[in-house]
Enzyme design. Structure first.
Site, PDB file in Angstrom:
ATOM      1  CE  LYS A 114      -4.391  -1.698   1.464  1.00 34.77           C
ATOM      2  NZ  LYS A 114      -5.538  -1.668   2.359  1.00 34.77           N
ATOM      3  CE  LYS A 197      -9.704  -8.893  -4.214  1.00 31.25           C
ATOM      4  NZ  LYS A 197      -8.870  -8.891  -2.996  1.00 31.25           N
ATOM      5  CE  LYS A 200     -13.717   1.747  -2.679  1.00 34.10           C
ATOM      6  NZ  LYS A 200     -13.926   3.056  -2.100  1.00 34.10           N
TER       7      LYS A 200
END
Ligand code: TRP
Length: 334
Positions: A114, A197, A200
């Site tokens: 991240k 994947k 959103k």
């Protein structure tokens, strides 16, 4: 047996969220017996590691709560709350910051992923994230923690923190939690690209099935989903190298509670022209009632807040003895 898990409150819930975590939680809740307790919470304190404005964060917490309840989480059967309402999480996190080692944090693969290349500009919160997660789990003496594969390392860290705290202070305070990593949970992939994947943040709405999509849209998205020209094979092995086909078969199998092998056996030799309508039917049958409950709850702020407040009261009461003992073990007057 105490089951506990958390989920980050994101907006725009989709099929991947539902089949990934939420449905497992509901199953565990419904299968619990007199000796089991379930604690499920919105990790809104973890969400500060991603910058969001006030209105978005508020909306996300309520949206996720509505979605959880719509999917079958029952606030009378599970303790359902948001982390920020139970200050014990932040308090224990700080106490455990004295126990957790920098070297342990540096090994966390999620932080590395991240933070990316420019680690110096990542927030301290992102770095300490796993300690807060350890606090979440240890605060409740959780024995079982359902998580995705990607959280396994954080759970191992939690055990390390617990062991070191118990040893350093000569107490037997924290319970060692075991992860529950559901093997059956298929990774739900994009409907447009079977190698990425379902997300959103994909710019194409046709790539995902949202919990808010109405029946017509569900049918349309399945019809337009990318596939190949081959018929379905006899067994799931034959789906190798056919990422999109495998994804659709997996979605069907997961929803219908069977295996990709069984789905292949049923549809062997048929093309997607035959399979897609069947898939759309299963999706509509599952998601339609969830959507109706979700839409009815979503804008009822008062009802949602009441659920979370009640849950937070129960959670705070359950957390108090452990928090108190942790302060005491460290010789901190409280
Ligand atoms: N980090 C978890 C995730 O991203 C969410 C989470 C926060 C969690 N605290 C937790 C999960 C405690 C299990 C237990 O999925």
């Amino acid at each position: 047996m105490r089951i506990l898990s958390g989920i980050q409150p994101t907006g725009n819930l989709h099929l991947g969220n539902y089949l990934g975590a939420i449905r497992n939680w509901v199953k565990m809740q419904d299968e619990q017996n007199a000796e089991t307790e379930c604690f499920f919470f919105l990790a809104d304190m973890h969400s500060i590691t991603v910058h969001e404005d006030r209105a978005t964060r508020l909306a996300n917490v309520r949206d996720m709560t509505a979605a959880l309840v719509a999917c079958g989480l029952d606030p009378d059967k599970s303790v359902l709350f948001n982390q920020a309402r139970v200050p014990a999480h932040a308090e224990l996190c700080w106490l455990l910051c004295g126990t957790a080692r920098i070297g342990w944090m540096n090994r966390m693969t999620q932080f590395k992923d991240k933070a990316g290349k420019n680690r110096d500009s990542a927030s301290v919160g992102l770095y300490v994230y796993p300690v807060l997660m350890a606090a979440d789990v240890l605060l409740y003496q959780a024995t079982h923690v359902p998580v995705g594969e990607d959280q396994k390392q954080h759970l191992e860290l939690t055990r390390d923190v617990a062991t070191k705290f118990n040893t350093d202070f000569g107490v037997d305070l924290f319970t060692m939690p075991d992860p529950i990593i559901s093997k059956q949970t298929a990774r739900i992939m994009s409907l447009r690209d079977g190698t990425s994947k379902m997300s959103k943040s994909d710019p194409s709405d046709m790539s995902r099935i949202n919990l808010t999509d109405d029946d017509d849209l569900l049918v349309q998205k399945v019809r337009k989903a990318k596939t190949d020209a081959e018929p379905l094979p006899e067994t799931a092995e034959g789906l190798e190298g056919r990422a999109e086909a495998l994804n659709l078969v997996s979605i069907y199998a997961t929803l219908a509670g069977t295996t990709p092998d069984a789905v292949c056996a049923e549809f062997a030799g048929q093309g997607f022209g035959a399979f897609k309508p069947a898939l759309a039917d299963v999706l509509v049958a599952h998601l339609s009632p969830i959507r109706q409950r979700y839409v009815a709850l979503k804008n009822d702020e008062a009802a949602l807040d009441a659920i979370l407040i009640k849950g937070a009261e129960k959670a705070a009461a359950a957390a108090e003895p452990t928090l108190k003992a942790a302060y005491d073990a460290m010789g901190l007057l409280r």
